[in-house]
Design a protein around this motif. Sequence first.
Motif, PDB file in Angstrom:
ATOM      1  N   PRO A 215      -5.446  -1.163 -17.584  1.00 53.23           N
ATOM      2  CA  PRO A 215      -4.513  -1.013 -16.465  1.00 53.23           C
ATOM      3  C   PRO A 215      -3.916   0.386 -16.478  1.00 53.23           C
ATOM      4  CG  PRO A 215      -3.426  -2.162 -18.268  1.00 53.23           C
ATOM      5  CD  PRO A 215      -4.807  -1.803 -18.758  1.00 53.23           C
ATOM      6  N   GLY A 216      -3.570   0.916 -15.308  1.00 49.67           N
ATOM      7  CA  GLY A 216      -2.927   2.236 -15.337  1.00 49.67           C
ATOM      8  C   GLY A 216      -2.620   2.818 -13.971  1.00 49.67           C
ATOM      9  N   THR A 217      -1.833   3.909 -14.036  1.00 46.90           N
ATOM     10  CA  THR A 217      -1.402   4.626 -12.839  1.00 46.90           C
ATOM     11  C   THR A 217      -2.398   5.725 -12.516  1.00 46.90           C
ATOM     12  OG1 THR A 217       0.837   4.279 -13.603  1.00 46.90           O
ATOM     13  CG2 THR A 217       0.548   5.922 -11.901  1.00 46.90           C
ATOM     14  N   VAL A 218      -2.716   5.900 -11.249  1.00 49.33           N
ATOM     15  CA  VAL A 218      -3.620   6.974 -10.834  1.00 49.33           C
ATOM     16  C   VAL A 218      -3.018   7.706  -9.631  1.00 49.33           C
ATOM     17  CG1 VAL A 218      -5.619   5.667 -11.684  1.00 49.33           C
ATOM     18  CG2 VAL A 218      -4.999   5.539  -9.264  1.00 49.33           C
ATOM     19  N   HIS A 219      -3.522   8.911  -9.348  1.00 50.48           N
ATOM     20  CA  HIS A 219      -2.976   9.711  -8.228  1.00 50.48           C
ATOM     21  C   HIS A 219      -4.090  10.264  -7.352  1.00 50.48           C
ATOM     22  CE1 HIS A 219       0.332   9.740 -11.136  1.00 50.48           C
ATOM     23  NE2 HIS A 219       1.132  10.008 -10.127  1.00 50.48           N
ATOM     24  N   ARG A 220      -3.834  10.293  -6.068  1.00 51.06           N
ATOM     25  CA  ARG A 220      -4.741  10.998  -5.150  1.00 51.06           C
ATOM     26  C   ARG A 220      -3.919  11.668  -4.071  1.00 51.06           C
ATOM     27  NH1 ARG A 220      -9.777   6.690  -4.474  1.00 51.06           N
ATOM     28  NH2 ARG A 220      -9.901   6.331  -6.709  1.00 51.06           N
ATOM     29  N   ASN A 221      -4.509  12.726  -3.528  1.00 50.47           N
ATOM     30  CA  ASN A 221      -3.779  13.510  -2.537  1.00 50.47           C
ATOM     31  C   ASN A 221      -3.795  12.827  -1.159  1.00 50.47           C
ATOM     32  OD1 ASN A 221      -2.418  15.558  -1.342  1.00 50.47           O
ATOM     33  ND2 ASN A 221      -4.172  16.962  -1.239  1.00 50.47           N
ATOM     34  N   ASP A 222      -3.260  11.611  -1.102  1.00 53.27           N
ATOM     35  CA  ASP A 222      -3.195  10.865   0.162  1.00 53.27           C
ATOM     36  C   ASP A 222      -1.765  10.831   0.654  1.00 53.27           C
ATOM     37  OD1 ASP A 222      -5.840  10.046   0.446  1.00 53.27           O
ATOM     38  OD2 ASP A 222      -5.560   8.334  -0.904  1.00 53.27           O
ATOM     39  N   PRO A 223      -1.516  11.204   1.914  1.00 57.40           N
ATOM     40  CA  PRO A 223      -0.150  11.072   2.406  1.00 57.40           C
ATOM     41  C   PRO A 223       0.255   9.592   2.449  1.00 57.40           C
ATOM     42  CG  PRO A 223      -1.624  11.855   4.148  1.00 57.40           C
ATOM     43  CD  PRO A 223      -2.449  11.715   2.904  1.00 57.40           C
ATOM     44  N   PRO A 224       1.523   9.280   2.119  1.00 55.24           N
ATOM     45  CA  PRO A 224       1.926   7.877   2.088  1.00 55.24           C
ATOM     46  C   PRO A 224       1.919   7.233   3.475  1.00 55.24           C
ATOM     47  CG  PRO A 224       3.775   9.336   1.510  1.00 55.24           C
ATOM     48  CD  PRO A 224       2.586  10.208   1.733  1.00 55.24           C
ATOM     49  N   ASP A 225       1.376   6.036   3.568  1.00 51.36           N
ATOM     50  CA  ASP A 225       1.522   5.219   4.772  1.00 51.36           C
ATOM     51  C   ASP A 225       1.464   3.748   4.352  1.00 51.36           C
ATOM     52  OD1 ASP A 225      -1.147   4.411   4.539  1.00 51.36           O
ATOM     53  OD2 ASP A 225      -1.892   5.893   5.970  1.00 51.36           O
ATOM     54  N   ALA A 226       1.265   2.846   5.302  1.00 54.13           N
ATOM     55  CA  ALA A 226       1.362   1.410   4.983  1.00 54.13           C
ATOM     56  C   ALA A 226       0.312   0.958   3.970  1.00 54.13           C
ATOM     57  CB  ALA A 226       1.272   0.582   6.255  1.00 54.13           C
ATOM     58  N   SER A 227      -0.803   1.711   3.868  1.00 47.96           N
ATOM     59  CA  SER A 227      -1.832   1.268   2.927  1.00 47.96           C
ATOM     60  C   SER A 227      -2.244   2.365   1.935  1.00 47.96           C
ATOM     61  CB  SER A 227      -3.060   0.767   3.690  1.00 47.96           C
ATOM     62  OG  SER A 227      -3.521   1.768   4.560  1.00 47.96           O
ATOM     63  N   HIS A 228      -1.557   3.521   1.966  1.00 45.82           N
ATOM     64  CA  HIS A 228      -1.880   4.597   1.025  1.00 45.82           C
ATOM     65  C   HIS A 228      -0.624   5.089   0.314  1.00 45.82           C
ATOM     66  CE1 HIS A 228      -5.304   4.770   3.807  1.00 45.82           C
ATOM     67  NE2 HIS A 228      -5.988   5.201   2.760  1.00 45.82           N
TER      68      HIS A 228
END
Length: 375
Positions: A215-228
Motif C-alpha cells: 500500500p502507498g501514496t503516489v503522485h501525478r501531475n494531474d489538476p484536482p477535480d472530482a476524480s483526480h
Amino acid sequence: MPYTVPKLTDYSANGLLKAFADAKLAFRDEMREVKSEAEWKVFRDLWMARKNGILTQINDQLKKAPKEVKREFGQHLNELKQYIKSEIDSWHSFTEGGAGQLTAELERVDISLPGVRRAIGAEHPVIKTTNEMVRVFQKLGYSVAEGPVVETDYYNFESLNFPPNHPARDTQDTLFIAGQQSKPQRDRLLLRTHTSPVQIRTMETMRPPIRIVIPGTVHRNDPPDASHSPMFHQIEGLAVDTSITFGDLKGTLDHAMKEFFGSNVKTSFRPSFFPFTEPSAELFVSCFICGGSGKRGPDNAPCRPCKQTGWIEILGCGMVDPNVFEFVKDNGYDPKKVSGFAFGMGADRIALLKYGVDDLQLFFQGDVRFLQQWA
Ligand code: DAH
C-alpha cells in the motif's frame, strides 16, 4: 457576622500577617455558605466590587499606611486578591448550570460528574479501504511491503522496463524533484507515480518465492477535480515462484474481489498493456451497485458508477515481464526459472465506489463534518 475590615493599627510584620490571615479565613468561611448563583453574585460583589468592596477597602488602608510598610502590605494584598479571585472564579465554573440542588461545596469537587470525553478519531475512508484490501491478501499469506515516496528514475521507470524516452513514460505525468539535471537520468529523483517500484526494491532484498502486498501514496501531475488528485493511493501486489501461471493470477484476484466486494460479484479480465507485465490485463468486477444490470431502482434509472455497462474497472495486472526479472536476476530471479504475476489498484477510487462518494476532493479537504461519517 459578615467580615468587616478592621482599622489597622499594628503595622509590624506580625500585625500585617495576622490581619491578612484573618481576612482570608473569614473569606473562606463565608464562601462555604454560598449556595446559589444569586448568592454567589452578592458574595462576589461584597469582596470584589471596585466601589467599596472589601478588597478596595483594604487597598484604601494601604494608601494611608506608613511609607516603610507599603511594600510588604502591597505584597500581602496582591496575594489575597489572587486567592479570592481564583476561588470565586472556580466556584462559578464548577457550579455553572447546576447550582441549587447540591451544596456549593459538594459540587466544586463532584467526582460523580462524567469526565470530559475526547473524540478518539477514526480511520480515514481511504485508509480503511486500504487496510481492508491489504487484509484480504494477508489472509492468503501475503506480507506487507513499503517503499519511499521520493523515488529514483531507475526504480520508478527503468527497472520496470520503461526504457529512457519510452512513450509510456508520458502517460505517467511525473512530478520531478528540481535541480537533478546534473545527475545521470537513472539517479534523478521524482515523486513515485505508482507503487510498482516497490516490486523491484523488494525483489532486491528478498529471494523467491515471495508474495507481497504494497500500500502507498503516489503522485501525478494531474489538476484536482472530482476524480483526480495530484496525490492518491495505490495497492500493489506481487507473487513470484517457480511455476506461477496466468491461472494463479485469475484465481487469486477473483477470490480477492469476492472477499472484498461480496461473493456475488463476477470478474472479467480484458487485454491491456503495461511495460512491466506481459501479457497484461485490466480486471473488471460486475457492478456491485446495480448488480451488473446497468440500471437502478424500480424505475430503471441509469447506473452512474458503471456507466450503465454493468462492469467497473478495478485494477491493472499481468505476468511479470522477463525483462523486469533481468534487473534482479542475481538475487535468484532468473527469468528462465521463475515466473510471477503483479497487480495494482487505486485505493481512492475503490473507496469512492464503496462509500458512494461523488467527489474525490472530499477525501483530502479535511472537513471534519465529512470525515465524521466514518467515526
Ligand atoms: N502501476 C500501474 C499504474 O499505476 C498499475 C499496475 C498495472 C500495477 C499492472 C501492476 C500491474 O503491478 O501488473 O497504472
